[in-house]
Design a protein around this motif. Structure first.
Motif, PDB file in Angstrom:
ATOM      1  N   VAL A 136       0.847  -1.210   0.000  1.00  0.00           N
ATOM      2  CA  VAL A 136       0.000   0.000   0.000  1.00  0.00           C
ATOM      3  C   VAL A 136       0.875   1.250   0.000  1.00  0.00           C
ATOM      4  CG1 VAL A 136      -1.662   1.359   1.337  1.00  0.00           C
ATOM      5  CG2 VAL A 136      -1.977  -1.108   1.094  1.00  0.00           C
ATOM      6  N   LYS A 137       1.924   1.224   0.805  1.00  0.00           N
ATOM      7  CA  LYS A 137       2.840   2.367   0.882  1.00  0.00           C
ATOM      8  C   LYS A 137       3.510   2.610  -0.469  1.00  0.00           C
ATOM      9  CE  LYS A 137       4.877   5.487   3.492  1.00  0.00           C
ATOM     10  NZ  LYS A 137       4.114   6.569   4.142  1.00  0.00           N
ATOM     11  N   ALA A 138       3.881   1.527  -1.155  1.00  0.00           N
ATOM     12  CA  ALA A 138       4.515   1.669  -2.470  1.00  0.00           C
ATOM     13  C   ALA A 138       3.528   2.231  -3.490  1.00  0.00           C
ATOM     14  CB  ALA A 138       5.045   0.314  -2.937  1.00  0.00           C
ATOM     15  N   LEU A 139       2.250   1.854  -3.378  1.00  0.00           N
ATOM     16  CA  LEU A 139       1.240   2.340  -4.316  1.00  0.00           C
ATOM     17  C   LEU A 139       0.928   3.821  -4.107  1.00  0.00           C
ATOM     18  CD1 LEU A 139      -1.346  -0.600  -4.473  1.00  0.00           C
ATOM     19  CD2 LEU A 139       0.422  -0.004  -6.134  1.00  0.00           C
ATOM     20  N   GLU A 140       1.213   4.337  -2.910  1.00  0.00           N
ATOM     21  CA  GLU A 140       0.975   5.764  -2.643  1.00  0.00           C
ATOM     22  C   GLU A 140       1.686   6.637  -3.671  1.00  0.00           C
ATOM     23  OE1 GLU A 140       1.511   7.420   1.273  1.00  0.00           O
ATOM     24  OE2 GLU A 140       1.020   5.497   2.210  1.00  0.00           O
ATOM     25  N   GLY A 141       2.923   6.271  -4.014  1.00  0.00           N
ATOM     26  CA  GLY A 141       3.700   7.072  -4.959  1.00  0.00           C
ATOM     27  C   GLY A 141       3.153   7.038  -6.369  1.00  0.00           C
ATOM     28  N   THR A 142       2.371   6.016  -6.696  1.00  0.00           N
ATOM     29  CA  THR A 142       1.817   5.898  -8.044  1.00  0.00           C
ATOM     30  C   THR A 142       0.447   6.539  -8.159  1.00  0.00           C
ATOM     31  OG1 THR A 142       0.637   3.799  -7.709  1.00  0.00           O
ATOM     32  CG2 THR A 142       2.987   3.673  -8.179  1.00  0.00           C
ATOM     33  N   ALA A 143      -0.216   6.763  -7.029  1.00  0.00           N
ATOM     34  CA  ALA A 143      -1.587   7.264  -7.037  1.00  0.00           C
ATOM     35  C   ALA A 143      -1.631   8.779  -7.151  1.00  0.00           C
ATOM     36  CB  ALA A 143      -2.308   6.825  -5.761  1.00  0.00           C
ATOM     37  N   SER A 144      -2.765   9.277  -7.619  1.00  0.00           N
ATOM     38  CA  SER A 144      -2.974  10.729  -7.659  1.00  0.00           C
ATOM     39  C   SER A 144      -3.278  11.261  -6.267  1.00  0.00           C
ATOM     40  CB  SER A 144      -4.124  11.068  -8.614  1.00  0.00           C
ATOM     41  OG  SER A 144      -3.868  10.576  -9.913  1.00  0.00           O
ATOM     42  N   ILE A 145      -4.029  10.485  -5.490  1.00  0.00           N
ATOM     43  CA  ILE A 145      -4.417  10.877  -4.128  1.00  0.00           C
ATOM     44  C   ILE A 145      -4.360   9.636  -3.245  1.00  0.00           C
ATOM     45  CG2 ILE A 145      -6.244  11.854  -2.665  1.00  0.00           C
ATOM     46  CD1 ILE A 145      -7.414  13.136  -5.224  1.00  0.00           C
ATOM     47  N   PHE A 146      -3.870   9.804  -2.016  1.00  0.00           N
ATOM     48  CA  PHE A 146      -3.974   8.743  -1.011  1.00  0.00           C
ATOM     49  C   PHE A 146      -4.736   9.302   0.172  1.00  0.00           C
ATOM     50  CE2 PHE A 146      -2.460   6.376   2.734  1.00  0.00           C
ATOM     51  CZ  PHE A 146      -2.904   5.115   2.365  1.00  0.00           C
ATOM     52  N   ASP A 147      -5.943   8.808   0.366  1.00  0.00           N
ATOM     53  CA  ASP A 147      -6.813   9.283   1.455  1.00  0.00           C
ATOM     54  C   ASP A 147      -6.603   8.367   2.650  1.00  0.00           C
ATOM     55  OD1 ASP A 147      -8.766  10.149   3.135  1.00  0.00           O
ATOM     56  OD2 ASP A 147     -10.419   9.986   1.707  1.00  0.00           O
ATOM     57  N   ALA A 148      -5.680   8.773   3.536  1.00  0.00           N
ATOM     58  CA  ALA A 148      -5.344   7.932   4.695  1.00  0.00           C
ATOM     59  C   ALA A 148      -6.521   7.817   5.653  1.00  0.00           C
ATOM     60  CB  ALA A 148      -4.125   8.511   5.419  1.00  0.00           C
ATOM     61  N   ARG A 149      -7.290   8.884   5.780  1.00  0.00           N
ATOM     62  CA  ARG A 149      -8.415   8.875   6.726  1.00  0.00           C
ATOM     63  C   ARG A 149      -9.452   7.821   6.350  1.00  0.00           C
ATOM     64  NH1 ARG A 149     -12.122  14.162   8.323  1.00  0.00           N
ATOM     65  NH2 ARG A 149     -13.461  13.080   9.846  1.00  0.00           N
ATOM     66  N   ASN A 150      -9.738   7.717   5.065  1.00  0.00           N
ATOM     67  CA  ASN A 150     -10.736   6.753   4.597  1.00  0.00           C
ATOM     68  C   ASN A 150     -10.100   5.492   4.016  1.00  0.00           C
ATOM     69  OD1 ASN A 150     -13.136   8.386   5.121  1.00  0.00           O
ATOM     70  ND2 ASN A 150     -12.372   9.707   3.482  1.00  0.00           N
ATOM     71  N   ALA A 151      -8.774   5.353   4.161  1.00  0.00           N
ATOM     72  CA  ALA A 151      -8.045   4.182   3.658  1.00  0.00           C
ATOM     73  C   ALA A 151      -8.417   3.915   2.205  1.00  0.00           C
ATOM     74  CB  ALA A 151      -8.327   2.960   4.530  1.00  0.00           C
ATOM     75  N   ARG A 152      -8.071   4.863   1.346  1.00  0.00           N
ATOM     76  CA  ARG A 152      -8.481   4.773  -0.051  1.00  0.00           C
ATOM     77  C   ARG A 152      -7.392   5.356  -0.946  1.00  0.00           C
ATOM     78  NH1 ARG A 152     -13.797   8.033  -1.064  1.00  0.00           N
ATOM     79  NH2 ARG A 152     -12.405   9.642  -0.257  1.00  0.00           N
ATOM     80  N   ILE A 153      -7.106   4.658  -2.044  1.00  0.00           N
ATOM     81  CA  ILE A 153      -6.172   5.132  -3.054  1.00  0.00           C
ATOM     82  C   ILE A 153      -6.981   5.599  -4.256  1.00  0.00           C
ATOM     83  CG2 ILE A 153      -4.198   4.542  -4.505  1.00  0.00           C
ATOM     84  CD1 ILE A 153      -3.573   2.267  -2.583  1.00  0.00           C
ATOM     85  N   VAL A 154      -6.640   6.769  -4.795  1.00  0.00           N
ATOM     86  CA  VAL A 154      -7.395   7.340  -5.904  1.00  0.00           C
ATOM     87  C   VAL A 154      -6.461   7.539  -7.096  1.00  0.00           C
ATOM     88  CG1 VAL A 154      -8.824   9.262  -6.696  1.00  0.00           C
ATOM     89  CG2 VAL A 154      -8.942   8.518  -4.302  1.00  0.00           C
ATOM     90  N   PHE A 155      -6.883   7.014  -8.256  1.00  0.00           N
ATOM     91  CA  PHE A 155      -6.142   7.190  -9.502  1.00  0.00           C
ATOM     92  C   PHE A 155      -6.974   8.046 -10.448  1.00  0.00           C
ATOM     93  CE2 PHE A 155      -4.697   3.215  -7.675  1.00  0.00           C
ATOM     94  CZ  PHE A 155      -3.313   3.302  -7.808  1.00  0.00           C
ATOM     95  N   LEU A 156      -6.337   8.995 -11.102  1.00  0.00           N
ATOM     96  CA  LEU A 156      -7.018   9.861 -12.060  1.00  0.00           C
ATOM     97  C   LEU A 156      -6.427   9.611 -13.445  1.00  0.00           C
ATOM     98  CD1 LEU A 156      -7.077  13.194  -9.995  1.00  0.00           C
ATOM     99  CD2 LEU A 156      -8.896  11.484 -10.182  1.00  0.00           C
ATOM    100  N   ARG A 157      -7.207   9.018 -14.316  1.00  0.00           N
ATOM    101  CA  ARG A 157      -6.796   8.824 -15.702  1.00  0.00           C
ATOM    102  C   ARG A 157      -7.868   9.454 -16.597  1.00  0.00           C
ATOM    103  NH1 ARG A 157      -2.931   8.394 -13.597  1.00  0.00           N
ATOM    104  NH2 ARG A 157      -1.212   6.928 -13.786  1.00  0.00           N
ATOM    105  N   ASP A 158      -8.599   8.637 -17.361  1.00  0.00           N
ATOM    106  CA  ASP A 158      -9.710   9.187 -18.134  1.00  0.00           C
ATOM    107  C   ASP A 158     -10.827   9.627 -17.196  1.00  0.00           C
ATOM    108  OD1 ASP A 158      -8.317   8.664 -20.436  1.00  0.00           O
ATOM    109  OD2 ASP A 158      -9.206   6.678 -20.702  1.00  0.00           O
ATOM    110  N   GLY A 159     -10.903   8.987 -16.075  1.00  0.00           N
ATOM    111  CA  GLY A 159     -11.858   9.350 -15.027  1.00  0.00           C
ATOM    112  C   GLY A 159     -11.222   9.078 -13.678  1.00  0.00           C
ATOM    113  N   ARG A 160     -12.036   9.022 -12.654  1.00  0.00           N
ATOM    114  CA  ARG A 160     -11.539   8.774 -11.299  1.00  0.00           C
ATOM    115  C   ARG A 160     -11.764   7.311 -10.933  1.00  0.00           C
ATOM    116  NH1 ARG A 160     -12.145  12.217  -5.853  1.00  0.00           N
ATOM    117  NH2 ARG A 160     -12.050  10.522  -4.335  1.00  0.00           N
ATOM    118  N   LEU A 161     -10.735   6.671 -10.415  1.00  0.00           N
ATOM    119  CA  LEU A 161     -10.826   5.284  -9.974  1.00  0.00           C
ATOM    120  C   LEU A 161     -10.458   5.224  -8.494  1.00  0.00           C
ATOM    121  CD1 LEU A 161     -11.198   2.278 -11.049  1.00  0.00           C
ATOM    122  CD2 LEU A 161      -8.713   2.156 -10.900  1.00  0.00           C
TER     123      LEU A 161
END
Length: 400
Positions: A136-161
């Motif tokens: 999870v920590k390694a994926l933080e660097g690849t993500a657009s947003i890491f929401d630690a409070r809600n334990a969620r990784i967010v990727f922004l490409r054509d849309g939001r994932l």
């Protein structure tokens, strides 16, 4: 006297001495035959009324006010205070705590059915969970947003994932630790292609998870680590195929040619003025006439002619100096641009940095040479002017 905060590590030691341990109605129940005086003292402290809020425990059998070695107790422990730790009946229940699942907060825990605790790194669940936390920590660097409070990784490409960190015990036990560690190493590697690897990783995740229900995405990723690695490897091969030293060298050569032309232009812009140096500063000295040999109006007229000639030479030197200084500032800007391009190439292609140095060294040397040339022009201009001024003074001072 204030009661002591009993750590979960000591509590678990007591749990492991209990027999017939079962989980009933949200409580850990079992029998304890007090084996020694140390255990008797600890149990007496634990069952003290002052500890009831922190360590709720129902004494089904036994005298909590009179604990002796050999006594039999039937105990049912409820959930301890959150700050002390978590007691979970199974791994699934433990992982419903998003902070434990994602590793965003350090929490002590104990899983009853597996008899494993968070501080026991040699046990399977703590070891596997630690690998997931690192992943999870390694994926933080690849993500657009890491929401630690809600334990969620967010990727922004054509849309939001959105990828919530949600998975169960079955997924945790099925996760391939070796592949996870391999991907963690790849994503943390810093060799000049880190940004490209992060981009490839994010693209692979979006392609792999976009069709999955949001709450199942992270579980699908953990189950499909082999597929994820293959997508990552394929993406990196495409990147490597599009990268070659010749392409980078061509890019650097294009920069060299472009800025070499700009550097040469710093001289060509004032080339016409450079040709005027000997005419306006040295040749003018031959235009002066000795006013001592003249009288009357001719003397005065020649004096003003001499003054006009030296004034013209002075004005020329001023304009040439301003032009040279302007070209020097242009060189400064060009050198900053060259340095910016050099750093950008080195960051993107750190592994071939040494092979690109010679191209930029040539540009830097040429810029330095032109800078020296401008100073030489400046020096010759003013030395010649003062030579003319000295001639002017020798031939004209008698008129003042």
């Amino acid at each position: 006297m204030p009661t002591r905060t009993i750590p979960l590590t000591e509590l678990v030691t007591l749990f492991r001495q209990m027999t017939d341990r079962t989980w009933r109605d949200g409580r850990l129940c079992g029998e304890l035959c007090v084996p020694d005086q140390a255990t008797a003292d600890f149990l007496r402290e634990l069952l003290d009324e002052g500890q009831a809020d922190h360590y709720p425990c129902e004494v089904v059998e036994g005298d909590p006010d009179n604990v002796r070695v050999g006594d039999l107790f039937r105990l049912c422990f409820g959930r301890v205070r959150t700050a002390i730790g978590l007691i979970a009946p199974d791994v699934d229940t433990l992982l419903r705590n998003t902070q434990v699942a994602s590793g965003t907060e350090t929490t002590h825990w104990y899983v009853v059915d597996r008899d494993e605790a968070s501080w026991e790194a040699d046990k399977e669940i703590p070891r596997r969970l630690q690998v997931v936390h690192q992943f999870v920590k390694a994926l933080e660097g690849t993500a657009s947003i890491f929401d630690a409070r809600n334990a969620r990784i967010v990727f922004l490409r054509d849309g939001r994932l959105d990828v919530p960190i949600q998975f169960d015990g079955e997924v945790l036990l099925a996760c391939d630790e070796k592949i996870a560690q391999e991907m963690i190493t790849q994503l943390k590697l810093e060799d000049g292609h880190t940004d490209q690897r992060h981009e490839i990783c994010a693209t692979a995740i979006c392609e792999m998870l976009s069709g999955q229900p949001k709450e199942k995405r992270f579980a699908v990723l953990l189950r499909g680590l082999a597929e994820f690695r293959q997508r990552f490897v394929d993406g990196y091969k495409l990147f490597a195929a599009s990268f070659s030293f010749e392409k980078v060298r061509d890019q650097a050569e294009s920069i060299r040619i472009e800025y070499l032309g700009k550097i040469h232009k710093t001289f060509s812009d004032i080339q016409g003025q450079l040709l005027g140096i000997p005419i306006s500063t040295i040749v003018v000295a031959t235009q002066f006439k000795d006013v001592e040999a003249l009288t009357g109006p001719a003397r005065t007229g020649q004096m003003w002619i001499n003054v006009a000639v030296i004034a013209g030479a002075f004005i020329f030197c001023i304009f040439l100096t301003l032009a040279a200084l302007n070209q020097k500032h242009t060189l400064d800007v060009l050198e900053e641009e060259i340095d910016r391009h050099k750093k950008a190439l080195e960051e993107d292609h750190a592994d071939i940095k040494a092979r690109l140095d010679s191209i930029f060294v040539k540009l830097t040397n040429r810029a330095t040479l032109h800078r020296i040339g401008l100073w030489i022009v400046f020096t010759i201009c003013w030395v010649a002017f003062f030579f003319g001024l000295s001639v002017f003074w020798m031939l004209t001072r008698g008129a003042f």
